[in-house]
Design a protein around this motif. Structure first.
Motif, PDB file in Angstrom:
ATOM      1  N   VAL A 176     -42.660 -49.310  72.339  1.00 13.32           N
ATOM      2  CA  VAL A 176     -43.435 -49.738  71.436  1.00 13.32           C
ATOM      3  C   VAL A 176     -43.647 -51.098  71.037  1.00 13.32           C
ATOM      4  O   VAL A 176     -44.385 -51.858  71.009  1.00 13.32           O
ATOM      5  CB  VAL A 176     -43.194 -48.949  69.959  1.00 13.32           C
ATOM      6  N   VAL A 177     -42.094 -51.713  70.779  1.00  7.82           N
ATOM      7  CA  VAL A 177     -41.812 -53.143  70.513  1.00  7.82           C
ATOM      8  C   VAL A 177     -42.293 -54.142  71.586  1.00  7.82           C
ATOM      9  O   VAL A 177     -43.116 -55.029  71.582  1.00  7.82           O
ATOM     10  CB  VAL A 177     -40.325 -53.409  70.296  1.00  7.82           C
ATOM     11  N   ARG A 178     -42.091 -53.530  73.011  1.00 10.97           N
ATOM     12  CA  ARG A 178     -42.428 -54.339  73.910  1.00 10.97           C
ATOM     13  C   ARG A 178     -44.085 -54.348  74.288  1.00 10.97           C
ATOM     14  O   ARG A 178     -44.465 -55.442  74.590  1.00 10.97           O
ATOM     15  CB  ARG A 178     -42.152 -53.678  75.582  1.00 10.97           C
ATOM     16  N   VAL A 208     -45.346 -56.817  71.575  1.00  9.18           N
ATOM     17  CA  VAL A 208     -45.111 -57.957  71.823  1.00  9.18           C
ATOM     18  C   VAL A 208     -46.009 -58.847  73.021  1.00  9.18           C
ATOM     19  O   VAL A 208     -46.335 -59.705  72.984  1.00  9.18           O
ATOM     20  CB  VAL A 208     -43.545 -58.334  72.073  1.00  9.18           C
ATOM     21  N   ASP A 209     -46.275 -57.756  73.819  1.00  7.99           N
ATOM     22  CA  ASP A 209     -47.333 -57.814  74.948  1.00  7.99           C
ATOM     23  C   ASP A 209     -48.611 -58.242  74.619  1.00  7.99           C
ATOM     24  O   ASP A 209     -49.682 -58.509  75.512  1.00  7.99           O
ATOM     25  CB  ASP A 209     -47.323 -57.061  76.132  1.00  7.99           C
ATOM     26  N   GLY A 210     -49.057 -57.947  73.176  1.00  8.69           N
ATOM     27  CA  GLY A 210     -50.313 -58.069  72.612  1.00  8.69           C
ATOM     28  C   GLY A 210     -51.192 -56.843  72.341  1.00  8.69           C
ATOM     29  O   GLY A 210     -52.249 -57.014  72.014  1.00  8.69           O
ATOM     30  N   HIS A 211     -50.689 -55.815  72.594  1.00  6.45           N
ATOM     31  CA  HIS A 211     -51.178 -54.546  72.302  1.00  6.45           C
ATOM     32  C   HIS A 211     -51.337 -54.241  70.957  1.00  6.45           C
ATOM     33  O   HIS A 211     -50.362 -54.489  70.122  1.00  6.45           O
ATOM     34  CB  HIS A 211     -50.800 -53.327  73.209  1.00  6.45           C
ATOM     35  N   SER A 212     -52.449 -53.801  70.213  1.00 14.55           N
ATOM     36  CA  SER A 212     -52.575 -53.271  68.909  1.00 14.55           C
ATOM     37  C   SER A 212     -52.024 -51.844  68.919  1.00 14.55           C
ATOM     38  O   SER A 212     -51.517 -51.253  69.789  1.00 14.55           O
ATOM     39  CB  SER A 212     -54.046 -53.406  68.599  1.00 14.55           C
ATOM     40  N   ILE A 213     -51.649 -51.658  67.450  1.00 18.67           N
ATOM     41  CA  ILE A 213     -51.142 -50.346  67.228  1.00 18.67           C
ATOM     42  C   ILE A 213     -51.931 -49.036  67.731  1.00 18.67           C
ATOM     43  O   ILE A 213     -51.357 -48.250  68.294  1.00 18.67           O
ATOM     44  CB  ILE A 213     -50.824 -49.962  65.572  1.00 18.67           C
ATOM     45  N   ALA A 214     -53.307 -49.399  67.689  1.00 14.63           N
ATOM     46  CA  ALA A 214     -54.192 -48.399  68.226  1.00 14.63           C
ATOM     47  C   ALA A 214     -54.256 -48.324  69.635  1.00 14.63           C
ATOM     48  O   ALA A 214     -54.088 -47.113  70.116  1.00 14.63           O
ATOM     49  CB  ALA A 214     -55.739 -48.790  67.507  1.00 14.63           C
ATOM     50  N   GLU A 215     -53.899 -49.456  70.273  1.00 15.62           N
ATOM     51  CA  GLU A 215     -54.109 -49.241  71.709  1.00 15.62           C
ATOM     52  C   GLU A 215     -52.768 -48.715  72.106  1.00 15.62           C
ATOM     53  O   GLU A 215     -52.507 -47.770  73.364  1.00 15.62           O
ATOM     54  CB  GLU A 215     -54.020 -50.847  72.232  1.00 15.62           C
ATOM     55  N   ILE A 216     -51.639 -48.981  71.378  1.00 12.66           N
ATOM     56  CA  ILE A 216     -50.352 -48.443  71.957  1.00 12.66           C
ATOM     57  C   ILE A 216     -50.325 -46.639  71.922  1.00 12.66           C
ATOM     58  O   ILE A 216     -50.037 -46.001  72.506  1.00 12.66           O
ATOM     59  CB  ILE A 216     -49.004 -48.888  71.057  1.00 12.66           C
ATOM     60  N   ALA A 217     -50.920 -46.297  70.779  1.00  9.20           N
ATOM     61  CA  ALA A 217     -50.941 -44.757  70.211  1.00  9.20           C
ATOM     62  C   ALA A 217     -51.929 -44.220  71.583  1.00  9.20           C
ATOM     63  O   ALA A 217     -51.385 -43.285  71.927  1.00  9.20           O
ATOM     64  CB  ALA A 217     -51.630 -44.735  68.891  1.00  9.20           C
ATOM     65  N   ALA A 218     -52.861 -44.788  71.659  1.00 13.12           N
ATOM     66  CA  ALA A 218     -53.666 -44.160  72.874  1.00 13.12           C
ATOM     67  C   ALA A 218     -52.992 -44.272  74.195  1.00 13.12           C
ATOM     68  O   ALA A 218     -53.049 -43.183  74.979  1.00 13.12           O
ATOM     69  CB  ALA A 218     -55.219 -45.082  73.023  1.00 13.12           C
ATOM     70  N   ARG A 249     -49.745 -43.420  63.044  1.00 11.15           N
ATOM     71  CA  ARG A 249     -48.632 -43.621  62.057  1.00 11.15           C
ATOM     72  C   ARG A 249     -47.172 -43.593  62.822  1.00 11.15           C
ATOM     73  O   ARG A 249     -46.272 -44.131  62.512  1.00 11.15           O
ATOM     74  CB  ARG A 249     -48.945 -42.196  61.132  1.00 11.15           C
ATOM     75  N   THR A 250     -47.060 -42.758  63.860  1.00 13.41           N
ATOM     76  CA  THR A 250     -45.902 -42.553  64.692  1.00 13.41           C
ATOM     77  C   THR A 250     -45.524 -43.954  65.438  1.00 13.41           C
ATOM     78  O   THR A 250     -44.438 -44.387  65.221  1.00 13.41           O
ATOM     79  CB  THR A 250     -46.175 -41.486  65.765  1.00 13.41           C
ATOM     80  N   VAL A 251     -46.592 -44.428  65.787  1.00 11.69           N
ATOM     81  CA  VAL A 251     -46.311 -45.994  66.492  1.00 11.69           C
ATOM     82  C   VAL A 251     -45.894 -46.993  65.121  1.00 11.69           C
ATOM     83  O   VAL A 251     -44.923 -47.538  65.524  1.00 11.69           O
ATOM     84  CB  VAL A 251     -47.556 -46.466  67.016  1.00 11.69           C
TER      85      VAL A 251
END
Length: 201
Positions: free
Chosen positions: A142-144, A147-157, A164-166
């Protein structure tokens, strides 16, 4: 000391996380008083925090009093944020242990004076050292990605989980690293702090 209290019965004792889980599964109890650090080489439990969470998930009504010698405020802040445990330093008196048990019985987590003083100390700028807990694989991912520029929503997807988990994984990683904002998190990553945890995952 506990056995001298009226109505108290000690129903079991465990020496490591594996034996503790086995004991809980076969021995009903109301309150668990546990050390925070119990070495258990090769155990499935990733770290002390996950042990507490596993116990709370499997026995949500069990009241947990954690005793510890740690002075790592990052770790203590993570535990305090759980709101499912009472925290007590081993430097406190046995009377304080009984107070923690009594207060927790009324569903009010107890924070010992020594722990409260550590929690009241603001973390220093940058990454707090020494770390008591490594970042989990999920937290590192998640942190990486963040930091690479992904939003919380993008990381979750991408990871196939809820936003909320992210957010929770990011927040807990920041607490472990001793940072309070996104710039501090970026500084830690640029300093290579996250890479130092590879051997612990």
């Amino acid at each position: 000391m506990l056995e001298t209290r009226s109505g108290v019965a000690i129903v079991g004792q465990a020496v490591n996380p594996t034996s503790l889980i086995k004991l809980l599964r076969r021995t009903p109890c109301d309150v668990l008083v546990t050390d925070l650090s119990m070495p258990d080489p090769g155990a499935a439990v990733e770290d002390e925090l996950n042990l507490i969470r596993q116990i709370h998930a499997e026995w949500p009504r069990l009241r947990i009093v954690v005793m510890s010698t740690t002075t790592n405020s990052a770790l203590l802040r993570v535990l305090a944020s759980e709101r499912a445990v009472s925290l007590l330093s081993k430097t406190e008196s046995m009377h304080e242990l009984w107070r923690a048990i009594e207060q927790h019985v009324s569903n009010e987590p107890y924070i010992g004076n020594s722990i409260a003083a550590l929690l009241a100390t603001p973390p220093e700028a940058g990454c707090e050292r020494p770390l008591a807990l490594p970042l989990s694989v999920m937290q590192k991912t998640v942190v990486r990605m963040f930091v690479d520029g992904h939003s919380i929503a993008e990381i979750a997807a991408t990871l196939g989980c809820h936003r909320r988990t992210v957010s929770r994984q990011k927040r807990e990683a920041m607490v472990k690293l001793g940072v309070t904002n996104d710039p501090g998190l970026f500084s830690c990553v640029r300093a290579g702090e996250i890479l130092k945890f590879e051997s612990h995952i």
